[in-house]
Design an enzyme around this catalytic site. Structure first.
Site, PDB file in Angstrom:
ATOM      1  N   GLY A   6       6.669  23.762 -13.775  1.00 41.34           N
ATOM      2  CA  GLY A   6       7.247  24.894 -14.482  1.00 41.34           C
ATOM      3  C   GLY A   6       8.742  24.836 -14.725  1.00 41.34           C
ATOM      4  O   GLY A   6       9.383  25.872 -14.929  1.00 41.34           O
TER       5      GLY A   6
ATOM      6  N   HIS B  57       6.836  17.956 -26.190  1.00 38.84           N
ATOM      7  CA  HIS B  57       6.284  16.626 -25.907  1.00 38.84           C
ATOM      8  C   HIS B  57       7.420  15.630 -25.687  1.00 38.84           C
ATOM      9  O   HIS B  57       8.321  15.521 -26.532  1.00 38.84           O
ATOM     10  CB  HIS B  57       5.384  16.151 -27.051  1.00 38.84           C
TER      11      HIS B  57
HETATM   12  N1  LIG Z   1      -4.835  20.585 -29.897  1.00 43.42           N
HETATM   13  C1  LIG Z   1      -3.761  20.257 -29.152  1.00 43.42           C
HETATM   14  N2  LIG Z   1      -3.791  20.451 -27.827  1.00 43.42           N
HETATM   15  C2  LIG Z   1      -2.707  20.108 -27.089  1.00 43.42           C
HETATM   16  C3  LIG Z   1      -1.575  19.532 -27.688  1.00 43.42           C
HETATM   17  C4  LIG Z   1      -1.578  19.353 -29.101  1.00 43.42           C
HETATM   18  O1  LIG Z   1      -0.576  18.892 -29.699  1.00 43.42           O
HETATM   19  N3  LIG Z   1      -2.694  19.738 -29.789  1.00 43.42           N
HETATM   20  N4  LIG Z   1      -0.505  19.119 -26.908  1.00 43.42           N
HETATM   21  C5  LIG Z   1      -0.851  18.905 -25.511  1.00 43.42           C
HETATM   22  C6  LIG Z   1       0.280  18.569 -24.595  1.00 43.42           C
HETATM   23  N5  LIG Z   1       0.201  17.130 -24.374  1.00 43.42           N
HETATM   24  C7  LIG Z   1       1.242  16.405 -24.849  1.00 43.42           C
HETATM   25  O2  LIG Z   1       2.251  16.948 -25.352  1.00 43.42           O
HETATM   26  C8  LIG Z   1      -0.943  16.535 -23.794  1.00 43.42           C
HETATM   27  C9  LIG Z   1      -1.383  17.009 -22.569  1.00 43.42           C
HETATM   28  C10 LIG Z   1      -2.531  16.472 -21.997  1.00 43.42           C
HETATM   29  C11 LIG Z   1      -3.245  15.470 -22.627  1.00 43.42           C
HETATM   30  C12 LIG Z   1      -4.516  14.954 -22.021  1.00 43.42           C
HETATM   31  O3  LIG Z   1      -4.902  13.816 -22.232  1.00 43.42           O
HETATM   32  N6  LIG Z   1      -5.177  15.846 -21.272  1.00 43.42           N
HETATM   33  C13 LIG Z   1      -6.512  15.528 -20.678  1.00 43.42           C
HETATM   34  C14 LIG Z   1      -6.548  15.966 -19.227  1.00 43.42           C
HETATM   35  C15 LIG Z   1      -5.414  15.335 -18.461  1.00 43.42           C
HETATM   36  C16 LIG Z   1      -5.254  16.005 -17.088  1.00 43.42           C
HETATM   37  O4  LIG Z   1      -5.936  17.020 -16.834  1.00 43.42           O
HETATM   38  O5  LIG Z   1      -4.415  15.502 -16.327  1.00 43.42           O
HETATM   39  C17 LIG Z   1      -7.575  16.325 -21.398  1.00 43.42           C
HETATM   40  O6  LIG Z   1      -7.232  17.414 -21.958  1.00 43.42           O
HETATM   41  O7  LIG Z   1      -8.733  15.895 -21.318  1.00 43.42           O
HETATM   42  C18 LIG Z   1      -2.792  14.978 -23.855  1.00 43.42           C
HETATM   43  C19 LIG Z   1      -1.644  15.517 -24.446  1.00 43.42           C
HETATM   44  C20 LIG Z   1      -1.579  20.065 -24.930  1.00 43.42           C
HETATM   45  N7  LIG Z   1      -2.722  20.330 -25.747  1.00 43.42           N
HETATM   46  N1  LIG Z   2       2.227  15.965 -23.166  1.00 47.62           N
HETATM   47  C1  LIG Z   2       3.006  17.010 -22.559  1.00 47.62           C
HETATM   48  C2  LIG Z   2       3.744  16.466 -21.379  1.00 47.62           C
HETATM   49  O1  LIG Z   2       3.505  15.369 -20.939  1.00 47.62           O
HETATM   50  N2  LIG Z   2       4.656  17.284 -20.848  1.00 47.62           N
HETATM   51  C3  LIG Z   2       5.383  16.888 -19.694  1.00 47.62           C
HETATM   52  O2  LIG Z   2       4.998  17.776 -18.668  1.00 47.62           O
HETATM   53  C4  LIG Z   2       6.156  18.117 -17.923  1.00 47.62           C
HETATM   54  C5  LIG Z   2       5.996  19.509 -17.439  1.00 47.62           C
HETATM   55  O3  LIG Z   2       7.000  19.759 -16.546  1.00 47.62           O
HETATM   56  P1  LIG Z   2       7.222  21.259 -16.039  1.00 47.62           P
HETATM   57  O4  LIG Z   2       5.881  21.774 -15.566  1.00 47.62           O
HETATM   58  O5  LIG Z   2       8.233  21.094 -14.942  1.00 47.62           O
HETATM   59  O6  LIG Z   2       7.742  22.045 -17.209  1.00 47.62           O
HETATM   60  C6  LIG Z   2       7.329  17.977 -18.863  1.00 47.62           C
HETATM   61  O7  LIG Z   2       8.432  17.515 -18.188  1.00 47.62           O
HETATM   62  C7  LIG Z   2       6.869  17.012 -19.924  1.00 47.62           C
HETATM   63  O8  LIG Z   2       7.463  15.762 -19.758  1.00 47.62           O
END
Ligand SMILES: Nc1nc2c(c(=O)[nH]1)N[C@@H](CN(C=O)c1ccc(C(=O)N[C@@H](CCC(=O)O)C(=O)O)cc1)CN2
Ligand SMILES: NCC(=O)N[C@@H]1O[C@H](COP(=O)([O-])[O-])[C@@H](O)[C@H]1O
Length: 237
Positions: free
Chosen positions: A15, A151
């Site tokens: 967070g 991101h």
């Molecule tokens: N429809 C969308 N959903 C999300 C987006 C987006 O742009 N469009 N952004 C993500 C955030 N993110 C990167 O910025 C990201 C976060 C997580 C994953 C991922 O592979 N998640 C897996 C589970 C991983 C875990 O639980 O540790 C999953 O969802 O199966 C990819 C990108 C947030 N959502």
């Molecule tokens: N694809 C999205 C992603 O990878 N986000 C990553 O999760 C962290 C959350 O930190 P936080 O919980 O301390 O804000 C962020 O620092 C960012 O790099």
């Protein structure tokens, strides 16, 4: 001045980006805005403590995929997404910020926030509990509800999870000397939405992964506020 714009923040971890938004809300960096709700995809994460430690405490709730699937027999990932969307809409946000929300949201979620579909009622098996509940405004929710995501990569580079680690590996492989951070609109394709704020981040010779992560997080905490401000400024009053 109109009533403060309402921001609901979705988290999954420590967070620190939520903290940046909380610290900025109501200041000149994010004027006439308040963080009204925090929803986490994971329990017992520090981000929930940060919201509860805010003065006044920010209502929080947890909606974890595995818990949902276990409690609602025969349910799917899409059913989970619709439940998350229902809870988000219930908070009556003007803006939703994904701040380290580590769950890919399906088109079903997006349709509900766009207002082109309505959320189903909460499954009977779920007792949704909100920590530090606060009264909701009587005003109707305005659709579409914009969603933005932070991101830690540049557009089209290292989409998905572990972006910083993959950028660091590419640097070690001699492929890049910089990466970056962006705030973008959320669409179905992960990390492919229109960028709102982009900031390049240099990777320096001798950097450890921790060095890069620290540099990246510092930029994250700045541009997540800038991205939220851009959207709120674009909303009609
Ligand atoms: N429809 C969308 N959903 C999300 C987006 C987006 O742009 N469009 N952004 C993500 C955030 N993110 C990167 O910025 C990201 C976060 C997580 C994953 C991922 O592979 N998640 C897996 C589970 C991983 C875990 O639980 O540790 C999953 O969802 O199966 C990819 C990108 C947030 N959502
Ligand atoms: N694809 C999205 C992603 O990878 N986000 C990553 O999760 C962290 C959350 O930190 P936080 O919980 O301390 O804000 C962020 O620092 C960012 O790099």
């Amino acid at each position: 001045m109109s009533s403060p714009k309402r921001i609901t923040v979705l988290i999954s971890g420590s967070g620190t980006n939520l903290q940046a938004l909380m610290d900025a809300a109501g200041s000149s960096r994010l004027p006439n805005a308040q963080i009204t709700h925090v929803i986490s995809s994971r329990s017992a994460v520090k981000g929930l403590e940060r919201a509860s430690a805010h003065e006044p405490p920010i209502p929080t709730q947890v909606c974890a995929l595995k818990t949902f699937l276990n409690k609602v027999p025969g349910s799917s990932r899409e059913d989970y997404d619709k439940e998350v969307a229902r809870r988000v809409v219930e908070t009556k946000p003007d803006l939703v910020v994904l701040a380290g929300w580590m769950h890919i949201l399906s088109p079903a979620f997006l349709a509900i926030l766009e207002g082109t579909d309505s959320a189903p009622p909460a499954p009977a098996q779920l007792q949704t509990s909100v920590t530090n509940p606060s009264p909701l405004p009587s005003a109707a929710t305005r659709f579409p509800i914009p969603i933005i995501n932070l991101h830690p990569a540049l557009p089209g580079e290292f989409d998905g999870a572990n972006a910083i680690g993959r950028a660091y590996q590419a640097f070690q492989d001699g492929k890049i000397t910089r990466t970056g951070v962006m705030v973008h609109k959320v669409v179905a394709e992960v990390d492919a939405g229109k960028p709102l704020v982009i900031r390049e981040v240099e990777i320096k010779e001798g950097d450890s992964l921790d060095d890069l992560e620290a540099r990246m997080h510092g930029v994250e905490h700045e541009i997540i506020v800038d991205g939220a401000r851009v959207i709120l400024e674009s909303l009609s009053t």
